[in-house]
Write a protein that holds these residues in place. Structure first.
Motif, mmCIF file in Angstrom:
data_model
loop_
_atom_site.group_PDB
_atom_site.id
_atom_site.type_symbol
_atom_site.label_atom_id
_atom_site.label_comp_id
_atom_site.label_asym_id
_atom_site.label_seq_id
_atom_site.Cartn_x
_atom_site.Cartn_y
_atom_site.Cartn_z
ATOM 1 N N SER A 119 58.433 -89.752 -10.956
ATOM 2 C CA SER A 119 59.069 -89.478 -12.243
ATOM 3 C C SER A 119 58.084 -89.664 -13.383
ATOM 4 O O SER A 119 58.028 -88.842 -14.316
ATOM 5 C CB SER A 119 60.272 -90.403 -12.435
ATOM 6 O OG SER A 119 60.859 -90.201 -13.704
ATOM 7 N N ALA A 120 57.281 -90.730 -13.318
ATOM 8 C CA ALA A 120 56.298 -90.979 -14.370
ATOM 9 C C ALA A 120 55.247 -89.871 -14.397
ATOM 10 O O ALA A 120 54.857 -89.395 -15.468
ATOM 11 C CB ALA A 120 55.642 -92.344 -14.161
ATOM 12 N N SER A 121 54.778 -89.449 -13.230
ATOM 13 C CA SER A 121 53.774 -88.379 -13.156
ATOM 14 C C SER A 121 54.322 -87.083 -13.739
ATOM 15 O O SER A 121 53.606 -86.353 -14.436
ATOM 16 C CB SER A 121 53.331 -88.177 -11.708
ATOM 17 O OG SER A 121 52.713 -89.339 -11.195
ATOM 18 N N ALA A 122 55.591 -86.795 -13.470
ATOM 19 C CA ALA A 122 56.204 -85.585 -14.002
ATOM 20 C C ALA A 122 56.290 -85.643 -15.530
ATOM 21 O O ALA A 122 56.077 -84.639 -16.221
ATOM 22 C CB ALA A 122 57.601 -85.405 -13.402
ATOM 23 N N ARG A 123 56.578 -86.805 -16.079
ATOM 24 C CA ARG A 123 56.651 -86.951 -17.536
ATOM 25 C C ARG A 123 55.271 -86.733 -18.170
ATOM 26 O O ARG A 123 55.156 -86.124 -19.242
ATOM 27 C CB ARG A 123 57.198 -88.329 -17.908
ATOM 28 C CG ARG A 123 58.713 -88.466 -17.716
ATOM 29 C CD ARG A 123 59.169 -89.895 -17.996
ATOM 30 N NE ARG A 123 60.611 -90.023 -17.925
ATOM 31 C CZ ARG A 123 61.436 -89.966 -18.971
ATOM 32 N NH1 ARG A 123 60.938 -89.760 -20.181
ATOM 33 N NH2 ARG A 123 62.728 -90.099 -18.814
ATOM 34 N N VAL A 124 54.229 -87.253 -17.518
ATOM 35 C CA VAL A 124 52.877 -87.058 -18.053
ATOM 36 C C VAL A 124 52.505 -85.577 -18.021
ATOM 37 O O VAL A 124 51.930 -85.047 -18.973
ATOM 38 C CB VAL A 124 51.855 -87.900 -17.263
ATOM 39 C CG1 VAL A 124 50.423 -87.546 -17.687
ATOM 40 C CG2 VAL A 124 52.111 -89.389 -17.473
ATOM 41 N N ARG A 125 52.850 -84.878 -16.930
ATOM 42 C CA ARG A 125 52.557 -83.451 -16.852
ATOM 43 C C ARG A 125 53.290 -82.679 -17.947
ATOM 44 O O ARG A 125 52.766 -81.723 -18.528
ATOM 45 C CB ARG A 125 52.932 -82.912 -15.466
ATOM 46 C CG ARG A 125 51.986 -83.348 -14.359
ATOM 47 C CD ARG A 125 52.178 -82.524 -13.085
ATOM 48 N NE ARG A 125 53.529 -82.697 -12.529
ATOM 49 C CZ ARG A 125 53.824 -83.649 -11.640
ATOM 50 N NH1 ARG A 125 52.884 -84.514 -11.243
ATOM 51 N NH2 ARG A 125 55.055 -83.728 -11.149
ATOM 52 N N THR A 126 54.531 -83.096 -18.233
ATOM 53 C CA THR A 126 55.285 -82.443 -19.313
ATOM 54 C C THR A 126 54.605 -82.655 -20.662
ATOM 55 O O THR A 126 54.508 -81.721 -21.472
ATOM 56 C CB THR A 126 56.718 -83.007 -19.362
ATOM 57 O OG1 THR A 126 57.378 -82.751 -18.116
ATOM 58 C CG2 THR A 126 57.517 -82.391 -20.495
ATOM 59 N N ARG A 161 41.840 -88.473 -14.438
ATOM 60 C CA ARG A 161 42.234 -89.197 -13.240
ATOM 61 C C ARG A 161 41.006 -89.536 -12.408
ATOM 62 O O ARG A 161 40.117 -88.703 -12.219
ATOM 63 C CB ARG A 161 43.198 -88.371 -12.386
ATOM 64 C CG ARG A 161 44.665 -88.363 -12.859
ATOM 65 C CD ARG A 161 44.959 -87.173 -13.706
ATOM 66 N NE ARG A 161 46.406 -87.017 -13.972
ATOM 67 C CZ ARG A 161 46.866 -86.418 -15.037
ATOM 68 N NH1 ARG A 161 46.038 -85.887 -15.933
ATOM 69 N NH2 ARG A 161 48.178 -86.310 -15.216
ATOM 70 N N GLY A 162 40.969 -90.736 -11.894
ATOM 71 C CA GLY A 162 39.880 -91.159 -11.030
ATOM 72 C C GLY A 162 40.389 -92.050 -9.933
ATOM 73 O O GLY A 162 41.577 -92.423 -9.901
ATOM 74 N N ARG A 163 39.506 -92.437 -9.010
ATOM 75 C CA ARG A 163 39.934 -93.273 -7.889
ATOM 76 C C ARG A 163 40.338 -94.664 -8.348
ATOM 77 O O ARG A 163 41.134 -95.338 -7.692
ATOM 78 C CB ARG A 163 38.806 -93.370 -6.864
ATOM 79 C CG ARG A 163 38.638 -92.109 -6.025
ATOM 80 C CD ARG A 163 37.558 -92.271 -4.980
ATOM 81 N NE ARG A 163 36.230 -92.393 -5.598
ATOM 82 C CZ ARG A 163 35.102 -92.540 -4.908
ATOM 83 N NH1 ARG A 163 35.144 -92.601 -3.577
ATOM 84 N NH2 ARG A 163 33.951 -92.627 -5.523
ATOM 85 N N ARG A 164 39.814 -95.126 -9.487
ATOM 86 C CA ARG A 164 40.136 -96.470 -9.962
ATOM 87 C C ARG A 164 41.194 -96.474 -11.066
ATOM 88 O O ARG A 164 41.406 -97.480 -11.716
ATOM 89 C CB ARG A 164 38.869 -97.160 -10.472
ATOM 90 C CG ARG A 164 37.844 -97.385 -9.368
ATOM 91 C CD ARG A 164 36.696 -98.216 -9.879
ATOM 92 N NE ARG A 164 35.735 -98.509 -8.826
ATOM 93 C CZ ARG A 164 34.636 -99.252 -8.993
ATOM 94 N NH1 ARG A 164 34.375 -99.735 -10.201
ATOM 95 N NH2 ARG A 164 33.817 -99.477 -7.978
ATOM 96 N N GLY A 165 41.841 -95.341 -11.273
ATOM 97 C CA GLY A 165 42.879 -95.298 -12.287
ATOM 98 C C GLY A 165 42.685 -94.117 -13.218
ATOM 99 O O GLY A 165 42.078 -93.103 -12.846
ATOM 100 N N SER A 189 46.566 -97.139 -15.518
ATOM 101 C CA SER A 189 47.149 -96.730 -14.234
ATOM 102 C C SER A 189 48.516 -96.114 -14.476
ATOM 103 O O SER A 189 49.344 -96.699 -15.199
ATOM 104 C CB SER A 189 47.273 -97.940 -13.304
ATOM 105 O OG SER A 189 48.141 -97.672 -12.228
ATOM 106 N N ILE A 190 48.769 -94.954 -13.862
ATOM 107 C CA ILE A 190 50.095 -94.349 -13.960
ATOM 108 C C ILE A 190 51.115 -95.208 -13.222
ATOM 109 O O ILE A 190 52.252 -95.392 -13.676
ATOM 110 C CB ILE A 190 50.077 -92.915 -13.409
ATOM 111 C CG1 ILE A 190 49.166 -92.033 -14.262
ATOM 112 C CG2 ILE A 190 51.486 -92.327 -13.370
ATOM 113 C CD1 ILE A 190 49.027 -90.601 -13.766
#
Length: 295
Positions: free
Chosen positions: A33-40, A52-56, A19-20
């Motif tokens: 912030s965490a999502s932006a780091r993963v995209r980077t 990515r899925g509905r359960r994580g 899970s993010i």
């Protein structure tokens, strides 16, 4: 391609939690912030790292590879930080351990091996010292621990505890003049050629101080500084010798006889310095006790 170590830590937390959101929580980051780091991370890699899925989330094959190497990178980074950081830490003052010559044979070396191996940041200053001098330095706070002889403690205020037997015996070559004997007095032993320790050694001084003026003048074929050498010479038949029982017990090269003189029966004590012991001093004491009890 450059990777930020915090981004790699975050990615490993996300993979571990699935899970993010949970990964961000472990890094004390907000979800955006965490999502932006993963995209980077994915932008730099040029490939999707998470499904990515509905359960994580779960790692893609590329994400699994990144996670495996990220663990190695972070492990090596931690080792690097520890290795370099050790130079910036102010070294602690070494502990001071004092002991007589007989304790220097097995007790002290065995204690040092185990203590120094388990405490890489601790250093120990070891010195041979007779019991009266050891007690004085401990009382003055100039030493942390000492191994002393019970007969010489007297009315000292230094705190002590029993440590083990340190009785003296006569040794000679197996099958030699001691064959079939279980005990003899020093007076009789001194009628034979001897090998001994140097006159300045603490053990030799103890013997000389206790045999008394009426003891026969001994003929020393040679004197040496080390108990190991003393034992080897006696085992080779060069002469009889006086040694601590614990230094020779079970040696098949030797015949061992108890000394009948009362002064030969003595015990080691562990003595403590006047200062409150630090955790390192307490730990060293534990290793000395263990060494004294070892066969």
């Amino acid at each position: 391609m450059r990777y930020d170590l915090d981004d790699l830590r975050l990615f490993l937390h996300i993979v571990a939690e699935g899970s993010i959101t949970a990964g961000a929580r472990r890094m004390h980051l907000s979800l955006p912030s965490a999502s932006a780091r993963v995209r980077t991370l994915e932008h730099h890699a040029g490939v999707a790292l998470l499904v990515r899925g509905r359960r994580g989330v779960r790692p893609t094959p590329a994400g699994t590879t990144l996670a495996r190497h990220a663990r190695d990178v972070l492990t090596h980074a931690a080792r690097l930080e520890g290795a370099v950081g050790s130079y910036s830490r102010r070294p602690a003052a070494p502990l001071t351990l004092l002991a007589g010559g007989s304790a220097m044979y097995r007790v002290v070396p065995q204690a040092l091996v185990t203590f120094l191996r388990e405490h890489p940041d601790a250093d120990v200053d070891v010195r041979e010292s007779r019991t009266p001098n050891t007690l004085r330095l401990l009382a003055e706070g100039a030493a942390d621990l000492g191994v002393v002889i019970d007969h010489e403690v007297g009315g000292s205020d230094v705190r002590t505890e029993p440590l083990g037997d340190d009785s003296l015996v006569v040794i000679g070559q197996a099958g030699g003049i001691l064959a079939g004997r279980t005990s003899l007095a020093y007076r009789e032993a001194a009628e034979h050629p001897l090998v001994g320790l140097d006159a300045d050694s603490s053990l030799r001084r103890w013997i000389d101080a206790n045999i008394g003026p009426r003891a026969p003048a001994a003929r020393f074929r040679t004197t040496v500084a080390d108990i190991n050498v003393l034992v080897a010479l006696a085992a080779a038949g060069v002469g009889l010798a006086i040694a601590p029982r614990r230094a020779v017990e079970g040696d098949p090269r030797l015949d061992v006889c108890a000394l009948e003189d009362p002064w030969s029966r003595r015990n080691h004590l562990l003595a403590w310095g006047a200062k409150d012991p630090t955790p390192s001093v307490t730990a060293l004491a534990e290793h000395v006790r263990a060494a004294a009890g070892a066969p």
